[in-house]
Motif scaffolding. Structure first.
Motif, PDB file in Angstrom:
ATOM      1  N   LEU A  48       0.848  -1.203   0.000  1.00 30.96           N
ATOM      2  CA  LEU A  48       0.000   0.000   0.000  1.00 30.96           C
ATOM      3  C   LEU A  48       0.884   1.254   0.000  1.00 30.96           C
ATOM      4  O   LEU A  48       2.037   1.199   0.431  1.00 30.96           O
ATOM      5  N   PRO A  49       0.341   2.372  -0.462  1.00 34.92           N
ATOM      6  CA  PRO A  49       1.171   3.585  -0.527  1.00 34.92           C
ATOM      7  C   PRO A  49       1.645   4.024   0.860  1.00 34.92           C
ATOM      8  O   PRO A  49       0.910   3.900   1.837  1.00 34.92           O
ATOM      9  N   THR A  50       2.853   4.531   0.920  1.00 39.07           N
ATOM     10  CA  THR A  50       3.390   5.086   2.164  1.00 39.07           C
ATOM     11  C   THR A  50       2.620   6.369   2.487  1.00 39.07           C
ATOM     12  O   THR A  50       2.331   7.150   1.585  1.00 39.07           O
ATOM     13  N   ILE A  51       2.272   6.550   3.763  1.00 39.34           N
ATOM     14  CA  ILE A  51       1.481   7.734   4.138  1.00 39.34           C
ATOM     15  C   ILE A  51       2.302   8.669   5.023  1.00 39.34           C
ATOM     16  O   ILE A  51       3.396   8.321   5.469  1.00 39.34           O
ATOM     17  N   ASP A  52       1.740   9.830   5.290  1.00 38.03           N
ATOM     18  CA  ASP A  52       2.359  10.834   6.164  1.00 38.03           C
ATOM     19  C   ASP A  52       2.426  10.283   7.585  1.00 38.03           C
ATOM     20  O   ASP A  52       1.390  10.013   8.195  1.00 38.03           O
ATOM     21  N   HIS A  53       3.643  10.147   8.109  1.00 38.63           N
ATOM     22  CA  HIS A  53       3.786   9.570   9.452  1.00 38.63           C
ATOM     23  C   HIS A  53       3.410  10.558  10.553  1.00 38.63           C
ATOM     24  O   HIS A  53       3.504  10.236  11.725  1.00 38.63           O
ATOM     25  N   ARG A  54       2.995  11.784  10.163  1.00 42.57           N
ATOM     26  CA  ARG A  54       2.473  12.739  11.160  1.00 42.57           C
ATOM     27  C   ARG A  54       0.990  13.010  10.902  1.00 42.57           C
ATOM     28  O   ARG A  54       0.407  13.904  11.515  1.00 42.57           O
ATOM     29  N   GLY A  55       0.407  12.274   9.962  1.00 39.18           N
ATOM     30  CA  GLY A  55      -1.006  12.522   9.606  1.00 39.18           C
ATOM     31  C   GLY A  55      -1.959  11.687  10.438  1.00 39.18           C
ATOM     32  O   GLY A  55      -1.543  10.815  11.205  1.00 39.18           O
ATOM     33  N   PRO A  56      -3.277  11.951  10.292  1.00 45.35           N
ATOM     34  CA  PRO A  56      -4.282  11.290  11.130  1.00 45.35           C
ATOM     35  C   PRO A  56      -4.405   9.778  10.878  1.00 45.35           C
ATOM     36  O   PRO A  56      -4.637   9.015  11.811  1.00 45.35           O
ATOM     37  N   GLU A  57      -4.230   9.343   9.618  1.00 49.68           N
ATOM     38  CA  GLU A  57      -4.366   7.900   9.341  1.00 49.68           C
ATOM     39  C   GLU A  57      -3.269   7.122  10.053  1.00 49.68           C
ATOM     40  O   GLU A  57      -3.467   6.009  10.516  1.00 49.68           O
ATOM     41  N   PHE A  58      -2.081   7.760  10.108  1.00 53.38           N
ATOM     42  CA  PHE A  58      -0.968   7.049  10.715  1.00 53.38           C
ATOM     43  C   PHE A  58      -1.224   6.745  12.191  1.00 53.38           C
ATOM     44  O   PHE A  58      -0.888   5.664  12.683  1.00 53.38           O
ATOM     45  N   ALA A  59      -1.844   7.702  12.894  1.00 50.13           N
ATOM     46  CA  ALA A  59      -2.079   7.504  14.331  1.00 50.13           C
ATOM     47  C   ALA A  59      -2.932   6.257  14.571  1.00 50.13           C
ATOM     48  O   ALA A  59      -2.694   5.498  15.516  1.00 50.13           O
ATOM     49  N   ALA A  60      -3.918   6.038  13.680  1.00 50.37           N
ATOM     50  CA  ALA A  60      -4.789   4.862  13.841  1.00 50.37           C
ATOM     51  C   ALA A  60      -3.965   3.584  13.675  1.00 50.37           C
ATOM     52  O   ALA A  60      -4.102   2.628  14.458  1.00 50.37           O
ATOM     53  N   LEU A  61      -3.079   3.580  12.674  1.00 54.39           N
ATOM     54  CA  LEU A  61      -2.212   2.417  12.451  1.00 54.39           C
ATOM     55  C   LEU A  61      -1.272   2.216  13.643  1.00 54.39           C
ATOM     56  O   LEU A  61      -1.123   1.097  14.156  1.00 54.39           O
ATOM     57  N   GLY A  62      -0.655   3.309  14.092  1.00 50.80           N
ATOM     58  CA  GLY A  62       0.296   3.231  15.208  1.00 50.80           C
ATOM     59  C   GLY A  62      -0.364   2.677  16.458  1.00 50.80           C
ATOM     60  O   GLY A  62       0.165   1.752  17.101  1.00 50.80           O
ATOM     61  N   LEU A  63      -1.525   3.210  16.809  1.00 45.42           N
ATOM     62  CA  LEU A  63      -2.205   2.743  18.022  1.00 45.42           C
ATOM     63  C   LEU A  63      -2.598   1.272  17.888  1.00 45.42           C
ATOM     64  O   LEU A  63      -2.527   0.513  18.855  1.00 45.42           O
ATOM     65  N   LYS A  64      -3.010   0.884  16.668  1.00 42.63           N
ATOM     66  CA  LYS A  64      -3.423  -0.515  16.471  1.00 42.63           C
ATOM     67  C   LYS A  64      -2.242  -1.470  16.658  1.00 42.63           C
ATOM     68  O   LYS A  64      -2.342  -2.455  17.392  1.00 42.63           O
ATOM     69  N   VAL A  65      -1.105  -1.182  16.005  1.00 45.91           N
ATOM     70  CA  VAL A  65       0.006  -2.146  16.115  1.00 45.91           C
ATOM     71  C   VAL A  65       0.585  -2.171  17.537  1.00 45.91           C
ATOM     72  O   VAL A  65       1.000  -3.231  18.015  1.00 45.91           O
ATOM     73  N   TRP A 267       5.676   8.345  16.538  1.00 50.68           N
ATOM     74  CA  TRP A 267       7.050   8.042  16.976  1.00 50.68           C
ATOM     75  C   TRP A 267       7.899   9.306  16.915  1.00 50.68           C
ATOM     76  O   TRP A 267       7.611  10.194  16.106  1.00 50.68           O
ATOM     77  N   PRO A 268       8.980   9.348  17.709  1.00 53.74           N
ATOM     78  CA  PRO A 268       9.844  10.526  17.665  1.00 53.74           C
ATOM     79  C   PRO A 268      10.514  10.714  16.297  1.00 53.74           C
ATOM     80  O   PRO A 268      10.718  11.836  15.859  1.00 53.74           O
ATOM     81  N   SER A 269      10.898   9.600  15.633  1.00 55.61           N
ATOM     82  CA  SER A 269      11.486   9.713  14.291  1.00 55.61           C
ATOM     83  C   SER A 269      10.612   8.914  13.323  1.00 55.61           C
ATOM     84  O   SER A 269       9.616   8.329  13.732  1.00 55.61           O
ATOM     85  N   THR A 270      10.989   8.870  12.051  1.00 55.26           N
ATOM     86  CA  THR A 270      10.111   8.227  11.058  1.00 55.26           C
ATOM     87  C   THR A 270      10.096   6.719  11.244  1.00 55.26           C
ATOM     88  O   THR A 270      11.139   6.069  11.144  1.00 55.26           O
ATOM     89  N   PRO A 271       8.949   6.145  11.537  1.00 52.53           N
ATOM     90  CA  PRO A 271       8.878   4.686  11.674  1.00 52.53           C
ATOM     91  C   PRO A 271       8.826   4.013  10.305  1.00 52.53           C
ATOM     92  O   PRO A 271       8.682   4.670   9.280  1.00 52.53           O
ATOM     93  N   ASN A 272       8.928   2.703  10.326  1.00 51.23           N
ATOM     94  CA  ASN A 272       8.902   1.886   9.109  1.00 51.23           C
ATOM     95  C   ASN A 272       7.462   1.687   8.634  1.00 51.23           C
ATOM     96  O   ASN A 272       6.897   0.617   8.812  1.00 51.23           O
ATOM     97  N   THR A 273       6.892   2.694   8.013  1.00 54.18           N
ATOM     98  CA  THR A 273       5.454   2.689   7.719  1.00 54.18           C
ATOM     99  C   THR A 273       4.985   1.395   7.050  1.00 54.18           C
ATOM    100  O   THR A 273       4.042   0.748   7.518  1.00 54.18           O
ATOM    101  N   ASN A 274       5.654   1.001   5.960  1.00 50.23           N
ATOM    102  CA  ASN A 274       5.143  -0.162   5.221  1.00 50.23           C
ATOM    103  C   ASN A 274       5.326  -1.463   5.990  1.00 50.23           C
ATOM    104  O   ASN A 274       4.497  -2.374   5.889  1.00 50.23           O
ATOM    105  N   LEU A 275       6.388  -1.530   6.772  1.00 46.47           N
ATOM    106  CA  LEU A 275       6.532  -2.727   7.617  1.00 46.47           C
ATOM    107  C   LEU A 275       5.441  -2.742   8.693  1.00 46.47           C
ATOM    108  O   LEU A 275       4.995  -3.810   9.114  1.00 46.47           O
ATOM    109  N   LEU A 276       5.000  -1.574   9.122  1.00 46.63           N
ATOM    110  CA  LEU A 276       3.919  -1.535  10.119  1.00 46.63           C
ATOM    111  C   LEU A 276       2.590  -1.984   9.495  1.00 46.63           C
ATOM    112  O   LEU A 276       1.769  -2.608  10.169  1.00 46.63           O
ATOM    113  N   TYR A 277       2.372  -1.690   8.203  1.00 46.03           N
ATOM    114  CA  TYR A 277       1.188  -2.275   7.528  1.00 46.03           C
ATOM    115  C   TYR A 277       1.274  -3.802   7.612  1.00 46.03           C
ATOM    116  O   TYR A 277       0.297  -4.485   7.873  1.00 46.03           O
ATOM    117  N   GLY A 278       2.470  -4.297   7.320  1.00 47.67           N
ATOM    118  CA  GLY A 278       2.670  -5.752   7.360  1.00 47.67           C
ATOM    119  C   GLY A 278       2.476  -6.296   8.761  1.00 47.67           C
ATOM    120  O   GLY A 278       1.851  -7.344   8.954  1.00 47.67           O
TER     121      GLY A 278
END
Ligand code: PLP
Length: 422
Positions: A48-65, A267-278
């Motif tokens: 899936l496309p890489t998203i903004d790691h400071r955007g609202p969609e990312f927070a949902a992914l971060g909290l879920k994982v 996260w304080p720095s850029t996390p591994n967005t696509n690995l977090l999808y996985g």
């Protein structure tokens, strides 16, 4: 041009060149104990496309994982997710909780325990490395009474942490972590308990809270069925307390900033967005199947593979049946047979990768992984590759391991209550 593998060629103009016939037909059998085969579902999720790691969609992914990983570690306390391999998470565990010159008791169960001990020494810790003497040490799990005796002798409480490996990937031997906790408690010693479950988590039973572990260390590319690139620390309240006064330098690895930012899914720095999808997809697969079913599946695969090794008349590296690894099996070669030559032949002829012997057991054994995206038939194929390769290498086999494994799998269906599809 010279062929150096099923799909790897070398040439004076292009020293290493992967050709388009990468694994020419069918699939490659990645039977090393990590990186493990990644399910198609997980690979698709990662595309899936890489998203903004400071955007609202990312927070949902971060909290879920972050919430999913608490379930996987079986903990109510924070889990740190790093963009790093397992080695980074080893360093994070030590750097966050200890101070320069601190004494650490480490147990030599095999090659990975040895690497962790070297890393601790490089960080400026005073390590004491205990274990059973001789070749036997790498064939048995951690001996809790040795830890208890050593801690009882440490009446000044100079030892600040006890470090053990849960599933020793170099040998195929597990250790009883609950018994190590009991040993520390029996010695009435305040040392932190740190456990490397890089290859155990999500394949062999693991309970961070129930077993009283202070820092658990894990990685993505083994039981979690992901590519390499993320790793974890699971914490206890006692470990978090220790981190407030620990003086080893830490910046990237520091838990405090991570814990703060993770509360909102960032996260304080850029996390591994696509690995977090996985990771999210892999957790869905594991948790919907249920961890008990996941653990039982690996135990059964281990039984089937060991049935094959026994039928071949070869020795299993793990000498204690109570601690056979459900994740991988170490197969010892008879004297005079180079295990790496057998592995090379199996790779070149049958497109199957097996784990090499590491450290003290280099050339003496190879490792068959039974983790990740496997099933009975992929394991049967891997065992066929091993059996053909062993015969072609001139190893005298007592009988057919393939037949023995088929008999085992056929006679031991997965119990109904564990059949829920992922
Ligand atoms: C794979 C492994 C490691 C090393 O992790 P990397 O991701 O290679 O840094 C450490 N310990 C154990 C038990 C492992 O299986």
């Amino acid at each position: 041009m010279q062929k150096i593998g099923p799909s790897l060629y070398t040439d004076k103009d292009a020293p290493y060149m992967l050709t388009l016939d990468f694994h020419p037909t069918g699939r490659h059998f990645l039977q090393i104990p990590g990186p493990s085969p990644v399910p198609d579902r997980v690979l698709r999720a990662m595309s899936l496309p890489t998203i903004d790691h400071r955007g609202p969609e990312f927070a949902a992914l971060g909290l879920k994982v972050l919430a999913d990983m608490k379930q996987i570690f079986q903990t109510r306390h924070p889990v740190m997710i790093y963009a790093a391999s397992g080695t980074g998470a080893w360093e994070a565990a030590l750097a966050n909780t200890l101070s320069p010159g601190d004494q650490v008791l480490m147990y030599e169960s095999g090659h990975f325990a040895t690497l962790w001990q070297k890393l601790a020494t490089r960080l400026g810790l005073k390590t004491e490395f205990i274990g059973l003497p001789g070749a036997e040490g790498w064939r048995r799990g951690v001996q809790p009474q040795m830890i208890e005796e050593r801690l009882k002798a440490d009446t000044q409480h100079a030892i600040k942490a006890v470090c053990v490996v849960h599933n020793e990937t170099s040998t195929g031997v597990t250790s009883n972590i609950a018994a190590v906790r009991k040993a520390i408690d029996a010695a009435k010693h305040p040392a932190l308990l740190m456990v490397d479950t890089i290859s155990g988590l999500a394949s062999a039973e693991y309970r961070h809270d129930d077993w009283g572990v202070d820092v658990s260390v894990s990685g993505s590319q083994k039981g979690l069925m992901l590519p390499p690139g993320i790793s974890f620390n699971a914490l206890s309240p006692k470990a978090i307390e220790a981190s407030k006064t620990a003086r080893l330098p830490k910046a990237f690895w520091a838990w405090d900033e991570m814990i703060e930012m993770n509360k909102t899914g960032y996260w304080p720095s850029t996390p591994n967005t696509n690995l977090l999808y996985g990771l999210s997809e892999a957790c869905d697969m594991l948790l919907s199947q249920g961890l008990d079913a996941v653990f039982a599946r690996h135990v059964r695969w281990g039984e089937g593979v060991r049935a094959a090794v026994k039928a071949w008349g070869l020795e299993i590296q793990c000498a204690d049946a109570a601690v056979y690894s459900p994740v991988l099996t170490g197969v010892m070669m008879p004297d005079g047979v180079d295990a790496d030559a057998v592995r090379k032949l199996i790779y070149e002829r049958f497109d199957c990768s097996l784990g090499t012997g590491l450290g003290k057991v280099k050339g003496k054994m190879f490792r068959i992984g039974h983790l990740g995206d496997c099933n009975d038939l992929t394991l049967m194929a891997a065992l066929s590759g091993c059996e053909m390769g062993l015969k072609l290498s001139g190893v005298k086999l007592a009988g057919s391991g393939v037949l023995a494994a088929m008999d085992y799998f056929a006679a031991h269906p997965v119990p109904m209550q564990l059949q829920k599809a992922a």
